[in-house]
Design an enzyme around this catalytic site. Structure first.
Site, PDB file in Angstrom:
ATOM      1  N   CYS A   1      17.963  -9.335   3.339  1.00  0.00           N
ATOM      2  CA  CYS A   1      17.752  -7.888   2.810  1.00  0.00           C
ATOM      3  C   CYS A   1      16.403  -7.231   2.174  1.00  0.00           C
ATOM      4  O   CYS A   1      15.996  -6.319   2.430  1.00  0.00           O
ATOM      5  CB  CYS A   1      18.995  -7.586   1.872  1.00  0.00           C
ATOM      6  SG  CYS A   1      19.270  -8.212   0.363  1.00  0.00           S
TER       7      CYS A   1
ATOM      8  N   HIS B   1      20.671  -6.852  -4.291  1.00  0.00           N
ATOM      9  CA  HIS B   1      20.555  -6.331  -3.186  1.00  0.00           C
ATOM     10  C   HIS B   1      19.316  -5.288  -3.358  1.00  0.00           C
ATOM     11  O   HIS B   1      19.018  -4.674  -4.609  1.00  0.00           O
ATOM     12  CB  HIS B   1      21.708  -5.483  -3.152  1.00  0.00           C
ATOM     13  CG  HIS B   1      21.913  -5.137  -1.381  1.00  0.00           C
ATOM     14  ND1 HIS B   1      21.389  -5.954  -0.272  1.00  0.00           N
ATOM     15  CD2 HIS B   1      22.203  -3.758  -0.908  1.00  0.00           C
ATOM     16  CE1 HIS B   1      21.485  -5.086   0.928  1.00  0.00           C
ATOM     17  NE2 HIS B   1      21.911  -3.923   0.550  1.00  0.00           N
TER      18      HIS B   1
ATOM     19  N   ASP C   1      20.046   2.098   4.418  1.00  0.00           N
ATOM     20  CA  ASP C   1      20.334   0.358   4.402  1.00  0.00           C
ATOM     21  C   ASP C   1      20.045   0.178   5.984  1.00  0.00           C
ATOM     22  O   ASP C   1      21.035  -0.058   6.678  1.00  0.00           O
ATOM     23  CB  ASP C   1      21.386  -0.041   3.882  1.00  0.00           C
ATOM     24  CG  ASP C   1      21.759  -1.464   3.515  1.00  0.00           C
ATOM     25  OD1 ASP C   1      20.990  -2.172   4.067  1.00  0.00           O
ATOM     26  OD2 ASP C   1      22.000  -1.826   2.448  1.00  0.00           O
TER      27      ASP C   1
END
Length: 442
Positions: free
Chosen positions: A236, A263, A280
Site C-alpha cells: 500500500c 496503512h 484507495d
C-alpha cells in the site's frame, strides 16, 4: 330635557372613573402580593441552603483577576500548544518528515514524463462517457439536479480502474528469480548503494522455499514515485505514492493520508462536490471512508492528510462511530497536534499570495465544519437507535436495529489471506489486532 341628558352623562363619567380607580387599586394589590411572595421565597431558599462546612482551615484570600471557573469553559476551542515532552517532539518530527512526500510530485517535467505511461486516450474516453451518463441521470431526476460527479472526478475514477487492473502489482512475498518458487521472509537487509540512490531506505529479505535452490530475494521498498513507474509493484505504501503522483499529473489536487495503524491512501479534491474524496488504489475504492472501520474492522487513532498546501487531521472522516472504532490517541496532546498541523500549514503557505492563502483558509473552515458534522451525525444516529422502552427502563443494551446498516461488511481484498489475517483486516469475525511478528509492513 337638556338638563336630564347632562345629568346622565355626568353619572356615566362617575361610573367610568370609579371603575378605573378600582382597576388601578387591584393592580397595586396584586403587584404587592407577588413581590411579597417572591421575597419570602428568596429568604426561605437562603435560609434552607446548607452552610458550607468549616474544616478549621483558613480560606485563602480571593485572587484578583482570577479566571472564572465556569463549566462552559471546558468547551472552548483548543489553544495550540508547542510540543515540550520527548514523545510529542518525536511525533512532530515524524509528521513533519511525512509532510514532505507530496512536494516530490510538483516537478512539471517529471509529471509530464509520468503521463507517458498512462493511456490518456483511454482514460479520457472512459471519463467522458461516465460523465455524460451521470449528467443524463441527473437530468432525468428533474431540472436543476446536479450530477453525482464532475468530469475531473470521472478522470480520476478511470485512472483508478486502470491503475488497479492493468498497471500496478501487489507483492507479499516476491517469487524466487531463479526458480520462481515461493519465498519466505527472513528479515531486513541494508540497502545497496544503487537501491539507496533510487530511494530505498529499507530492503526486505526473502529466501526461496525450495531447498534445492536456497536463493535469497531482495525486495527494496522504494519511496520515489518515479522509480515506482518502472518497478510497478509493492504494497500500500508504493501503491498510494505512485497513484497519488499520477492523480497530480492529470491535474487533480491530491493528498497523501497517513494512518498510524500501518496503512496509507489518497484523497482527491473534487471541484464538483467542493470537498476531499477518499480514494484507495489498493482496493479500487472511491469515496468509501468507512471502508477501514466498518469494512476491515479496524480501530483507527490518527489519520493525517498531507498535501503541498499543508496538513489536516481527518480522523473524523474515517472514524464515524468513535465508541466502536476509535483507537486511543496518545502520541501527543490534542493541543500539541493542532500546533503541529498549524505549523506545517504555515510552512507550506509561507510564500503564497494573500488571495491564495485566504482561499485555502476558507477551504479549511469548510472542511472543519464537514468533519464536525460527522460527529454530530454519529451522535444523532446512535440516539435514534434507542427505543422508547429502553428510555423508560433506563437500560440501553438493546438498541433498535438500524435499517440502513450494511448487510455485509467488506474486508480487505489486496494481499494474501495470511497477511490480511495477521493484520486483522479481514472484516467481520476476524481479530482486530496486528501480529507483532508480521514481517510485512505497509
Amino acid at each position: 330635557m337638556e338638563h336630564s341628558h347632562a345629568a346622565s352623562r355626568a353619572a356615566d363619567a362617575d361610573v367610568d372613573k370609579l371603575a378605573q380607580d378600582m382597576t388601578e387599586r387591584f393592580r397595586q394589590v396584586l403587584s404587592t402580593k407577588r413581590m411579597t411572595e417572591l421575597t419570602s421565597r428568596s429568604v426561605h431558599s437562603r435560609s434552607s441552603s446548607p452552610a458550607p462546612r468549616d474544616y478549621g482551615t483558613p480560606q485563602p484570600p480571593p485572587v484578583q483577576n482570577a479566571p472564572p471557573s465556569y463549566s462552559s469553559l471546558r468547551n472552548i476551542p483548543l489553544i495550540p500548544q508547542a510540543p515540550a515532552d520527548p514523545r510529542s517532539i518525536r511525533f512532530k518530527n515524524m509528521l513533519t518528515s511525512l509532510s514532505s512526500l507530496p512536494l516530490r510530485w510538483e516537478n512539471p517535467g517529471l509529471l509530464d514524463e509520468a503521463l507517458r505511461v498512462v493511456p490518456l486516450e483511454q482514460i479520457y474516453n472512459e471519463a467522458e462517457e461516465e460523465s455524460q451518463i451521470l449528467q443524463a441521470e441527473a437530468e432525468s431526476l428533474g431540472a436543476g439536479k446536479k450530477a453525482a460527479w464532475g468530469y475531473q472526478d470521472c478522470v480520476v475514477r478511470a485512472l483508478l480502474r486502470w491503475f488497479k487492473r492493468s498497471f500496478f502489482t501487489w507483492v507479499n512475498n516476491p517469487p524466487c528469480h531463479m526458480c520462481y518458487s515461493p519465498t519466505l521472509a527472513v528479515g531486513m537487509s541494508p540497502p545497496l548503494p544503487d537501491e539507496q540512490a533510487r530511494g530505498a531506505n529499507q530492503v526486505e529479505l526473502y529466501k526461496c522455499s525450495d531447498p534445492r535452490c536456497g536463493q535469497y530475494e531482495r525486495f527494496p521498498r522504494y519511496n520515489d514515485a518515479f522509480v515506482l513507474l518502472q518497478t510497478r509493484k509493492g504494497r500500500c505504501g508504493e501503491w498510494a505514492n505512485c497513484f497519488s503522483m499520477l492523480c497530480r499529473a492529470v491535474g487533480s489536487r491530491v493528498r497523501w493520508v497517513w494512518n498510524a495503524e500501518d496503512h496509507v491512501w489518497t484523497e482527491v479534491y473534487s471541484l464538483h462536490r467542493k470537498r476531499w474524496v477518499h480514494v484507495d488504489a489498493c482496493e479500487e475504492a472511491w469515496d468509501k471512508p468507512k471502508l477501514y472501520t466498518e469494512g476491515w474492522g479496524k480501530k483507527l487513532s490518527y489519520c493525517i492528510a498531507f498535501s503541498v498546501d499543508g496538513a489536516m487531521d481527518v480522523t473524523r472522516r474515517y472514524v464515524r462511530t468513535p465508541p466502536k472504532y476509535a483507537q486511543e490517541r496518545n502520541r501527543a496532546p490534542e493541543a500539541v497536534l493542532l500546533h503541529i498541523m498549524n505549523e506545517i500549514r504555515a510552512t507550506r503557505r509561507a510564500n503564497m499570495a494573500k488571495q491564495e492563502k485566504f482561499r485555502l483558509e476558507g477551504e479549511d473552515m469548510r472542511e472543519g465544519t464537514e468533519l464536525r458534522g460527522y460527529v454530530i451525525s454519529s451522535i444523532a444516529h446512535e440516539v435514534a437507535r434507542i427505543s422508547a422502552d429502553d428510555i423508560v427502563s433506563g437500560r440501553f443494551n438493546h438498541p433498535r436495529t438500524d435499517p440502513d446498516a450494511p448487510k455485509a461488511l467488506e474486508g480487505r481484498t489486496s494481499g494474501n489471506s495470511a497477511w490480511i489475517r495477521a493484520r486483522g483486516e479481514g472484516g467481520r469475525g476476524t481479530p482486530n489486532q496486528q501480529d507483532p511478528h508480521n514481517q510485512h509492513p505497509r
